[in-house]
Design an enzyme around this catalytic site. Structure first.
Site, mmCIF file in Angstrom:
data_model
loop_
_atom_site.group_PDB
_atom_site.id
_atom_site.type_symbol
_atom_site.label_atom_id
_atom_site.label_comp_id
_atom_site.label_asym_id
_atom_site.label_seq_id
_atom_site.Cartn_x
_atom_site.Cartn_y
_atom_site.Cartn_z
ATOM 1 N N PRO A 146 0.894 -1.369 0.226
ATOM 2 C CA PRO A 146 -0.237 0.180 0.342
ATOM 3 C C PRO A 146 0.912 1.110 -0.011
ATOM 4 C CG PRO A 146 0.434 -1.022 2.310
ATOM 5 C CD PRO A 146 1.060 -1.942 1.413
ATOM 6 N N THR A 196 0.238 5.471 -0.625
ATOM 7 C CA THR A 196 -0.851 6.391 -1.092
ATOM 8 C C THR A 196 0.355 7.399 -1.994
ATOM 9 O OG1 THR A 196 -1.354 6.975 1.948
ATOM 10 C CG2 THR A 196 -1.499 8.605 0.720
ATOM 11 N N TYR A 210 -0.309 4.553 13.416
ATOM 12 C CA TYR A 210 -1.763 4.997 13.123
ATOM 13 C C TYR A 210 -2.548 4.691 14.108
ATOM 14 C CZ TYR A 210 -0.031 7.163 8.631
ATOM 15 O OH TYR A 210 0.502 7.446 7.675
ATOM 16 N N GLY A 260 6.778 -1.442 -2.404
ATOM 17 C CA GLY A 260 6.616 -0.236 -2.608
ATOM 18 C C GLY A 260 7.139 0.943 -4.057
#
Length: 357
Positions: free
Chosen positions: A23, A25, A177, A315
């Site tokens: 993942p 962003t 997070y 990534g």
């Protein structure tokens, strides 16, 4: 010996190879956190990955403080994700949605709400907003009623993900997070059932995972953890006491796979002298294990071949190399990514990197 380039089954997900896209962003949604058409091309270009784990995707307005990041709490967002997942599937790919609550790592100017966390702490660095970086704010400690509501938000977002066409979800419990803010003792100063002992700090991870499993099934559920080092001010004094039991819990819940982002002493973005825990975690988590963070081609091939992990998530190499699987398999040179366009708004540095052929 298993190969990085051979298929693997993880719950209900059949991945055609073990090169996963981790993942990342990219900030290409609208200010209302609705996916945009350009995201269809981006993900489709990378559909040769064994599995795409989507960019972190908000479960609620409260939980998403990242400008232009996508969400999965409204019907408009669900509908906008459908062309993305359909296009990936049309290319023979698989994609899961990473479910995200940022906790204290967000600013009220983005959400319209005070940030929340396990305790009254704040993020260590200035935060991205629509008006540049702003200083972090002290988070409001979550009540038990708040926690129950957020657990329910995860279940709803998981159902929305399947309606949007995703093959499953990944619970983002890493990188400092919200769930990570409960797991690690540097951020969790609670004295109730969600704080103190490792068992209590793991409780919210268990409740969220159970809610997602109840919504979509364990065979479509995965989790990401970052068990060592400092992530956005989250670090644990004895990570083995927290993350090995957490992995055992997830194994008992029969999730499809577990991904670990582990820092090393020479990491590109983040360094840690705390030992990596994939070895002891491997002993208690018998389902597929995916590792991430700065793997070279040679390290990835060896790690899978020796059974240390079942797949490797890449990534940044996927940013500049939409055909990363082909390049790794044929040992071809990699394009270099441009950090200046990671979060830019147009196609440059997003869908214009060249394929090898």
């Amino acid at each position: 010996m298993p190969s990085l380039f051979e298929p693997i089954e993880m719950g209900s997900i059949y991945a055609k190879n073990r090169v996963f896209m981790s993942p990342m962003t990219r900030a290409k949604a609208t200010p209302e956190h609705v996916p945009t058409p350009i995201m269809v091309e981006y993900y489709t270009q990378r559909a040769t990955a064994g599995l795409i784990i989507s960019e972190a995707t908000g479960i609620s307005r409260e939980g998403l403080g990242c400008p232009y990041a996508p969400g999965l709490w409204t019907q408009e967002q669900v509908e906008a994700w459908k062309p993305v997942t359909a296009a990936v599937h049309a290319k023979g790919g698989k994609i899961v949605a990473q479910l995200w609550h940022m906790g204290r790592v967000m600013h009220s100017s983005v959400t319209g709400m005070q940030p929340v966390s396990s305790s009254a702490t704040k993020a260590p660095e200035p935060l991205h907003t629509y008006n540049g970086k702003q200083d972090p704010e002290v988070a409001r400690p979550l009540t038990k009623e708040d926690i129950a509501r957020i657990v329910n938000d995860y279940g709803n977002a998981a159902r929305n993900a399947l309606e949007a066409g995703f093959d499953g979800v990944q619970i983002h419990a890493a990188n400092g997070y919200l769930i990570d803010q409960f797991l690690r003792d540097s951020a969790n100063h609670r004295s109730d059932d969600y704080g103190g002992s490792p068992e209590n700090r793991i409780r919210i991870l268990r409740e969220v995972t159970e809610a997602v499993i109840a919504a979509i099934g364990a065979d479509k559920t995965s989790v990401r953890l970052s068990p060592n080092g400092d992530s956005q001010g989250c670090i644990d004094s004895h990570p083995e006491q927290v993350f090995i039991p957490a992995a055992k819990l997830l194994n008992d819940l029969k999730i499809a796979f577990l991904e670990l982002r582990e820092l090393g002493p020479d990491g590109t973005f983040g360094k840690s002298d705390q030992p990596k825990l994939h070895g002891p975690i491997r002993k208690v988590f018998t389902k597929p294990l995916v590792l991430n963070q700065d793997y070279t081609r040679e390290e990835a091939i060896e790690t899978v071949a020796t059974g240390v992990a079942d797949a490797i998530a890449f990534g940044r190499p996927f940013i500049a190399n939409p055909d990363l699987v082909h390049r790794l398999e044929d040992n071809l040179p990699l394009n270099k990514d441009n950090i200046q366009t990671w979060y830019s708004r147009g196609p440059e540095g997003y869908i214009d990197y060249p394929f090898a052929r």
